[in-house]
Design a protein around this motif. Structure first.
Motif, PDB file in Angstrom:
ATOM      1  N   PHE A  84      26.222  -6.201 -13.792  1.00 21.66           N
ATOM      2  CA  PHE A  84      26.074  -5.445 -14.786  1.00 21.66           C
ATOM      3  C   PHE A  84      25.118  -5.416 -15.076  1.00 21.66           C
ATOM      4  O   PHE A  84      23.383  -5.579 -14.670  1.00 21.66           O
ATOM      5  CB  PHE A  84      26.449  -7.071 -15.790  1.00 21.66           C
ATOM      6  N   GLY A  85      24.921  -3.903 -16.102  1.00 24.27           N
ATOM      7  CA  GLY A  85      23.618  -3.242 -16.637  1.00 24.27           C
ATOM      8  C   GLY A  85      23.739  -2.533 -17.899  1.00 24.27           C
ATOM      9  O   GLY A  85      25.207  -2.827 -18.451  1.00 24.27           O
ATOM     10  N   GLN A  86      22.689  -2.285 -18.552  1.00 26.46           N
ATOM     11  CA  GLN A  86      22.834  -2.225 -19.797  1.00 26.46           C
ATOM     12  C   GLN A  86      21.458  -1.742 -19.987  1.00 26.46           C
ATOM     13  O   GLN A  86      20.110  -2.917 -20.277  1.00 26.46           O
ATOM     14  CB  GLN A  86      22.970  -3.112 -21.513  1.00 26.46           C
ATOM     15  N   ALA A  87      21.885  -0.376 -20.416  1.00 26.15           N
ATOM     16  CA  ALA A  87      20.236   0.551 -21.161  1.00 26.15           C
ATOM     17  C   ALA A  87      20.344   1.144 -22.580  1.00 26.15           C
ATOM     18  O   ALA A  87      21.318   1.503 -22.647  1.00 26.15           O
ATOM     19  CB  ALA A  87      19.582   1.366 -19.755  1.00 26.15           C
ATOM     20  N   THR A  88      19.048   1.049 -22.807  1.00 29.69           N
ATOM     21  CA  THR A  88      18.731   1.953 -24.371  1.00 29.69           C
ATOM     22  C   THR A  88      17.668   2.263 -24.712  1.00 29.69           C
ATOM     23  O   THR A  88      16.624   1.860 -24.077  1.00 29.69           O
ATOM     24  CB  THR A  88      19.182   0.692 -25.792  1.00 29.69           C
ATOM     25  N   TRP A  89      18.140   4.057 -24.353  1.00 28.17           N
ATOM     26  CA  TRP A  89      16.742   5.146 -24.332  1.00 28.17           C
ATOM     27  C   TRP A  89      16.319   5.460 -26.524  1.00 28.17           C
ATOM     28  O   TRP A  89      17.664   5.867 -26.433  1.00 28.17           O
ATOM     29  CB  TRP A  89      17.049   5.893 -22.997  1.00 28.17           C
ATOM     30  N   SER A  90      15.259   5.451 -26.216  1.00 22.17           N
ATOM     31  CA  SER A  90      15.076   5.698 -27.670  1.00 22.17           C
ATOM     32  C   SER A  90      15.204   7.655 -27.554  1.00 22.17           C
ATOM     33  O   SER A  90      14.176   8.302 -27.365  1.00 22.17           O
ATOM     34  CB  SER A  90      14.143   5.200 -28.425  1.00 22.17           C
ATOM     35  N   ALA A  91      16.068   7.921 -27.599  1.00 19.60           N
ATOM     36  CA  ALA A  91      15.689  10.004 -27.560  1.00 19.60           C
ATOM     37  C   ALA A  91      15.128  10.407 -28.481  1.00 19.60           C
ATOM     38  O   ALA A  91      13.944  11.335 -28.242  1.00 19.60           O
ATOM     39  CB  ALA A  91      17.192  10.600 -27.418  1.00 19.60           C
ATOM     40  N   THR A  92      14.964   9.965 -29.263  1.00 12.98           N
ATOM     41  CA  THR A  92      14.359  10.743 -30.514  1.00 12.98           C
ATOM     42  C   THR A  92      12.944   9.233 -31.522  1.00 12.98           C
ATOM     43  O   THR A  92      14.229   7.594 -31.173  1.00 12.98           O
ATOM     44  CB  THR A  92      14.683  11.009 -31.593  1.00 12.98           C
ATOM     45  N   GLU A  93      12.872   9.262 -32.147  1.00 14.57           N
ATOM     46  CA  GLU A  93      12.566   8.345 -33.440  1.00 14.57           C
ATOM     47  C   GLU A  93      13.692   7.455 -34.036  1.00 14.57           C
ATOM     48  O   GLU A  93      13.465   6.520 -34.327  1.00 14.57           O
ATOM     49  CB  GLU A  93      11.431   8.733 -34.679  1.00 14.57           C
ATOM     50  N   ARG A  94      14.144   8.117 -34.342  1.00 15.02           N
ATOM     51  CA  ARG A  94      15.646   7.585 -35.334  1.00 15.02           C
ATOM     52  C   ARG A  94      17.059   7.828 -34.308  1.00 15.02           C
ATOM     53  O   ARG A  94      17.721   6.620 -34.658  1.00 15.02           O
ATOM     54  CB  ARG A  94      16.178   9.056 -36.081  1.00 15.02           C
ATOM     55  N   LEU A  95      17.504   8.363 -33.185  1.00 14.64           N
ATOM     56  CA  LEU A  95      18.019   8.314 -32.391  1.00 14.64           C
ATOM     57  C   LEU A  95      17.936   7.134 -30.976  1.00 14.64           C
ATOM     58  O   LEU A  95      17.169   7.517 -30.342  1.00 14.64           O
ATOM     59  CB  LEU A  95      18.802   9.435 -31.521  1.00 14.64           C
ATOM     60  N   ASP A  96      18.938   6.553 -31.108  1.00 17.00           N
ATOM     61  CA  ASP A  96      19.434   5.554 -29.464  1.00 17.00           C
ATOM     62  C   ASP A  96      21.130   6.093 -28.964  1.00 17.00           C
ATOM     63  O   ASP A  96      20.991   6.011 -29.331  1.00 17.00           O
ATOM     64  CB  ASP A  96      18.884   3.881 -30.191  1.00 17.00           C
ATOM     65  N   LEU A  97      20.354   6.137 -27.600  1.00 17.19           N
ATOM     66  CA  LEU A  97      21.193   5.838 -26.881  1.00 17.19           C
ATOM     67  C   LEU A  97      21.549   5.088 -25.840  1.00 17.19           C
ATOM     68  O   LEU A  97      20.544   4.296 -24.968  1.00 17.19           O
ATOM     69  CB  LEU A  97      21.278   7.850 -26.327  1.00 17.19           C
ATOM     70  N   THR A  98      22.484   4.469 -26.176  1.00 22.22           N
ATOM     71  CA  THR A  98      22.469   3.035 -24.914  1.00 22.22           C
ATOM     72  C   THR A  98      24.219   3.404 -23.817  1.00 22.22           C
ATOM     73  O   THR A  98      25.132   3.571 -24.757  1.00 22.22           O
ATOM     74  CB  THR A  98      23.150   1.329 -25.442  1.00 22.22           C
ATOM     75  N   LEU A  99      24.026   3.574 -22.608  1.00 19.35           N
ATOM     76  CA  LEU A  99      25.221   3.089 -20.844  1.00 19.35           C
ATOM     77  C   LEU A  99      24.964   1.775 -21.093  1.00 19.35           C
ATOM     78  O   LEU A  99      24.044   0.888 -20.552  1.00 19.35           O
ATOM     79  CB  LEU A  99      24.979   4.003 -20.480  1.00 19.35           C
ATOM     80  N   GLY A 100      26.409   1.202 -20.822  1.00 20.59           N
ATOM     81  CA  GLY A 100      26.459  -0.162 -20.252  1.00 20.59           C
ATOM     82  C   GLY A 100      27.720  -0.276 -18.786  1.00 20.59           C
ATOM     83  O   GLY A 100      28.688   0.575 -19.214  1.00 20.59           O
ATOM     84  N   LEU A 101      27.361  -1.156 -18.426  1.00 24.75           N
ATOM     85  CA  LEU A 101      28.436  -1.086 -17.131  1.00 24.75           C
ATOM     86  C   LEU A 101      28.411  -2.280 -15.705  1.00 24.75           C
ATOM     87  O   LEU A 101      27.133  -3.249 -16.501  1.00 24.75           O
ATOM     88  CB  LEU A 101      28.019   0.107 -15.932  1.00 24.75           C
ATOM     89  N   ARG A 102      29.792  -2.727 -15.751  1.00 22.97           N
ATOM     90  CA  ARG A 102      29.947  -4.183 -15.350  1.00 22.97           C
ATOM     91  C   ARG A 102      30.873  -3.801 -14.519  1.00 22.97           C
ATOM     92  O   ARG A 102      32.327  -3.659 -15.087  1.00 22.97           O
ATOM     93  CB  ARG A 102      30.339  -4.818 -16.333  1.00 22.97           C
ATOM     94  N   TYR A 103      30.916  -4.617 -13.528  1.00 22.25           N
ATOM     95  CA  TYR A 103      31.863  -4.476 -12.076  1.00 22.25           C
ATOM     96  C   TYR A 103      32.056  -5.944 -11.668  1.00 22.25           C
ATOM     97  O   TYR A 103      31.390  -7.496 -11.890  1.00 22.25           O
ATOM     98  CB  TYR A 103      31.298  -3.718 -11.406  1.00 22.25           C
TER      99      TYR A 103
END
Length: 761
Positions: free
Chosen positions: A455-474
Motif C-alpha cells: 500500500f501507499g498514500q501520499a499527500t501533496w500540498s498543491a498550494t498553501e491552502r489545498l492538499d491533494l491525497t492519493l492512496g492505493l492498496r493491493y
C-alpha cells in the motif's frame, strides 16, 4: 501540508465532546495517529472520534460495549450466544455473526496497530489505554481488508520511565467490584517498564433458579462477569533514533450470556397441550418458564475465555524526513461459550448451544513514512495469517412425552423434575420422562486464511491552502474452510469444503481545502472490501461459499473551530454503495433459529449525515453533542429461496437517527476539583436480524442516561487521591435491546451504580 496549529499539545480529547483538565476557555487540540503519523484531528480529512484516558475515566468506559453506547455512528450489540463477544457496526455496515470464524467483520479492531481478526475477548477491561480512535467510513487503503465500515484503534499507554503507582478500587450493586493497578519503574539505561493488573466481578443480574434444579448441574446466573487481566509493556529508547516497544497482554474471563425471554403470542409453546402460556414483555431479573410463568432453572455452564497477545513495534528514524516502522503481532484465544435460550422460541422447546473455538493469528507490517518539500507519504507491506477451529453442539435438552404421545420440551436435566408450572404434587406431571436430551448434532469447522498486501498514500500540498491525497492498496487473499460432523443421520449440518483466492485493489482520493486557519472542507472518494467466506450454520451445501462484497464511498466533510476556538463543529455527509452485499437469512427464525444462510445479494446504498459539536460554554463547563443520520436501501435482494424482497429488506443495526449529549462541569475548590459529568445516548428503531418470511425483527428505540460525580486533586499522604460516585442507566430503562425471531428478546441492563477510589503516588 497545512501549518501546524498554534497550540498543538500532546493532550488528546474526546473529539465529540470532552476536554482534559479543569479550564475550558479554549478547546484543547486533539492528536491522533489515524493516518499512520501523529497529526491534529482538525487537520486530517477523516471522520473520527477520539477518547483519552481522562474521558474513559469520566464516562465510565469500563469495556468496549460502553464505547459503543456513547458513539452514535457505532453500534455494538452483544452476540446472543456469548457474554464476551460483540458485533461492530459503523454507518450501518457490520457483521452480526461476530463469533463465526468463517465470516469476516466489516469494522477493523486494532490493538497498538495489530489487527484482531475476531472480536472474542473484546469485552475485557479497558485498563491501560492512552486513547481510543474510531474512524468512520471505509479505510481500505491504509488499513486494508475488512474495514469497509471503519476501524477502531485501541492505543495503550507507554511506560513513563519514572517510578509511579496508581490504584483504582471500586464497588457497586449486584455484587460488583473492580481493581486496576499500574506500576511504572524507573528508566534503567534506556529500558522502561510498566505493569498493569485488572480484576473485576459482577453477579449475574438474572437469577437462574427454580424448583426443577438438579444437584450437581450448572445453573449460572445470566449476565455474570468475572475477569482478570495482565499487561506488561517494555520500551527501549537508549539508542539514538531507535525506539523498541514490546507488550504482552493476557485476559481470563468467566461470563454468562444474555437471558432471552419469551415474548411471543400467549398461545405459543404447543398451545394445544399447554393452554396457559406466559409472555414476558418487560425485563425479568429471574428465570421463568413461559408455560405457566413459574420460576424455572435452565442448565447453563459458565463461558470461559482466555485471550493473549504479543506486540513488537520497532521505529527507526533514518533521517530528518524518513522513518521505518515494523509492527509484529501474534494473538490467540480459547473460548468455550454456552447459551440456553430458555424456551424463548415458539417451538415448545429450549435450545442449548455450546461453541468451542481455538484461534491464532500472526501479522507483520512494515511502514516507510517520509516527507520531501510539500509531499508527505507512507508506503508499506502487510502479511496476515489466521488459523481457527470451531466446534458447535446443539441440544433440545430433556424431552418428556405426555399421555397423548406429544413431545414437550422442558430443557432441564436427565432425572425427573417438578412440573413446569413449579408444582411438585406429581413429580412426573402425569407423563413419563425420557432420560436423555434431544441431541441435534455436532459439527466442526476448520479455517485457514492467508493475506498479503502492499500500500501507499501520499499527500501533496498543491498550494498553501489545498492538499491533494492519493492512496492505493493491493491485497491478495486466500482462504479455505472445511466442515465435518459427527456422522449422525439426523445431523442437519452436512460436511463440505470451500476455498477462494481473490485479489482486490482499493483506492483513496481526497481534496482538502483550508479556507481559513480554523475552517477547512474536504471531498473524499474511497473504497474497501470484505472477504467472502462460508455459512458455518448453513443447512445447505457448505461447499457453496459466498463471495466478497465491495464498497465505494463519496464523502463531503468539514472541520471548523469558531468563537476564538471555543466552539468546534465537525461533520460529514456521505453516500456509500455496497455491491454484492452479504446478508444473513434465517429460513425459520421461530422454530429453527440456529440455521443461518449467508449469501450475496444485490446492491445496498447508505446515505448519511454526521455532526460533532464541542462547545466551551463557560470557563469550566464543556458541552458535546454528536448526531448521526442514516438512510439505507437494498436493491435486487434475491434470497436463497428465490424470493425478491427488495421492498422489505433492510440493513441490520442501522438506526435512522442516533445522538449523544455529554457535559462536564468542573468546580475548582481550595482542596481539589469537583467534576459533574453526565451523558445521554439515544438510538432509533433498528432491525436486529435480516428480513425473513416472518416479518421484521426490530429493536425499538431507547436512550440511556449515565452520570459521574468526582472529587479529584486531593493531596494526602504523599499522593493524589480521587473519590467518585457513578451510575449507568440512571433512569432504569428496561427496553428490549436484542431480538431473535419474533419471540425471543433480551433487555437492557438495569440501573448500575457504585463508588470508586483512585490514588496515585
Amino acid at each position: 501540508m497545512k501549518a501546524n496549529r498554534k497550540r498543538l499539545s500532546a493532550a488528546v480529547v474526546l473529539a465529540s465532546g470532552l476536554a482534559t483538565g479543569s479550564a475550558y476557555a479554549q478547546l484543547e487540540e486533539v492528536i491522533v495517529t489515524a493516518q499512520k503519523r501523529t497529526e491534529s484531528l482538525q487537520d486530517i480529512p477523516v471522520a473520527i472520534s477520539a477518547y483519552d484516558a481522562d474521558n474513559i475515566e469520566s464516562m465510565g468506559l469500563f469495556n468496549a460495549q460502553d464505547v459503543g453506547a456513547a458513539s452514535p455512528s457505532l453500534q455494538m450489540p452483544l452476540y446472543p450466544t456469548a457474554g464476551n463477544n460483540m458485533a461492530l457496526f459503523i454507518r450501518g455496515i457490520g457483521n452480526a455473526d461476530s463469533i463465526v470464524i468463517t465470516k469476516d467483520p466489516t469494522v477493523g479492531v486494532y490493538y497498538d496497530g495489530v489487527y484482531a481478526a475476531r472480536s472474542t475477548g473484546l469485552l475485557a477491561e479497558l485498563s491501560d489505554l492512552e486513547r481510543i480512535e474510531i474512524l468512520r467510513g471505509p479505510q481500505g487503503t491504509l488499513y486494508g481488508r475488512n474495514t469497509t465500515g471503519g476501524a477502531v484503534n485501541f492505543i495503550n499507554a507507554k511506560p513513563t520511565g519514572e517510578l509511579g503507582f496508581k490504584q483504582l478500587l471500586g464497588a457497586g450493586n449486584y455484587g460488583s467490584w473492580r481493581s486496576v493497578s499500574h506500576l511504572n519503574l524507573n528508566d534503567m539505561g534506556g529500558l522502561k517498564a510498566k505493569f498493569t493488573a485488572s480484576f473485576s466481578e459482577r453477579d449475574g443480574w438474572v437469577d437462574n433458579e427454580g424448583p426443577n434444579a438438579v444437584a450437581g448441574l450448572d445453573y449460572t446466573d445470566y449476565y455474570l462477569r468475572e475477569t482478570e487481566g495482565y499487561r506488561v509493556a517494555l520500551r527501549f529508547d537508549g539508542l539514538q533514533n531507535l525506539v523498541v516497544d514490546y507488550s504482552y497482554d493476557y485476559s481470563d474471563m468467566n461470563t454468562a450470556p444474555g437471558y432471552f425471554q419469551y415474548s411471543g403470542p400467549t398461545g405459543g409453546l404447543d398451545p394445544a397441550f399447554n393452554p396457559v402460556t406466559s409472555r414476558f414483555r418487560t425485563r425479568l431479573e429471574e428465570t421463568r418458564t413461559p408455560t405457566g410463568g413459574g420460576r424455572f432453572a435452565y442448565y447453563l455452564p459458565e463461558t470461559e475465555t482466555e485471550v493473549q497477545g504479543h506486540n513488537l513495534t520497532i521505529e527507526w528514524v533514518m533521517g530528518d524526513h524518513l522513518t521505518l516502522k515494523s509492527i509484529t503481532g501474534y494473538r490467540e484465544f480459547e473460548d468455550d461459550a454456552s447459551q440456553n435460550f430458555s424456551q424463548s422460541f415458539d417451538n415448545a422447546g429450549s435450545l442449548e448451544i455450546n461453541t468451542v473455538t481455538d484461534h491464532e493469528q500472526f501479522s507483520q507490517e512494515l511502514q516507510l513514512i517520509g516527507s520531501y518539500d510539500r509531499l508527505h507519504w507512507v508506503a508499506g507491506a502487510y502479511y496476515f495469517d489466521e488459523e481457527g477451529n470451531q466446534a458447535e453442539r446443539q441440544y433440545l435438552d430433556r424431552a418428556t412425552v405426555d399421555r397423548t404421545g406429544i413431545i414437550a420440551l422442558d430443557f432441564t436435566s436427565f432425572p425427573p423434575t417438578p412440573c413446569s408450572d413449579g408444582s411438585t404434587a406429581d413429580p412426573f406431571c402425569s407423563d413419563f420422562t425420557l432420560f436423555f436430551p434431544l441431541y441435534l448434532g455436532e459439527y466442526v469447522v476448520d479455517t485457514d486464511v492467508e493475506s498479503w498486501a502492499v500500500f501507499g498514500q501520499a499527500t501533496w500540498s498543491a498550494t498553501e491552502r489545498l492538499d491533494l491525497t492519493l492512496g492505493l492498496r493491493y491485497t491478495d487473499d486466500e482462504r479455505s474452510a472445511v466442515r465435518t460432523n459427527d456422522g449422525l443421520l439426523w445431523n442437519s449440518f452436512g460436511p463440505g469444503a470451500s476455498d477462494s483466492n481473490l485479489d482486490e485493489p482499493d483506492y483513496t482520493a481526497i481534496a482538502d481545502y483550508q479556507w481559513t486557519e480554523n475552517i477547512s472542507t474536504y471531498i473524499k472518494y474511497s473504497t474497501g472490501f470484505r472477504s467472502g467466506g462460508s455459512s458455518r450454520n448453513s443447512l445447505a451445501d457448505f461447499s457453496r461459499a459466498f463471495d466478497k462484497e465491495t464498497l465505494e464511498s463519496y464523502e463531503l466533510g468539514w472541520k471548523t473551530e469558531l468563537l476564538d476556538q471555543r466552539l468546534r463543529l465537525n461533520g460529514a455527509i456521505y453516500h456509500m454503495v455496497i455491491d454484492d452485499v452479504i446478508l444473513d437469512y434465517l429460513p425459520d427464525p421461530v422454530n429453527s433459529p440456529q440455521f443461518v444462510e449467508v449469501f450475496n445479494s444485490g446492491e445496498a446504498t447508505v446515505d448519511g449525515l454526521e455532526l460533532d459539536v464541542t462547545w466551551a460554554l463557560a470557563e469550566n463547563f464543556l458541552l458535546g453533542v454528536s448526531y448521526a443520520y442514516m438512510d439505507t436501501d437494498i436493491d435486487d435482494a434475491i434470497f436463497p429461496d428465490g424470493s425478491d424482497r427488495s421492498d422489505t429488506t433492510e440493513l441490520v443495526w442501522a438506526p435512522e437517527h442516533a445522538y449523544s449529549i455529554n457535559a462536564d462541569w468542573d468546580i475548582p475548590v481550595s482542596y481539589g476539583t469537583y467534576r459533574l459529568h453526565a451523558d445521554y445516548a439515544w438510538q432509533d428503531d433498528q432491525l436486529a436480524l435480516a428480513n425473513t418470511n416472518f416479518g421484521e425483527i426490530t429493536v425499538e428505540a431507547y436512550g440511556l442516561l449515565n452520570a459521574r460525580f468526582s472529587l479529584s486533586g486531593l493531596e494526602m499522604m504523599g499522593g493524589d487521591w480521587q473519590l467518585a460516585l457513578w451510575a449507568k442507566n440512571l433512569q432504569d430503562r428496561d427496553n428490549a435491546n436484542y431480538a431473535i425471531g419474533t419471540t425471543a428478546n433480551t433487555f437492557l441492563t438495569p440501573r448500575m451504580y457504585g463508588a470508586e477510589l483512585v490514588f496515585e503516588f
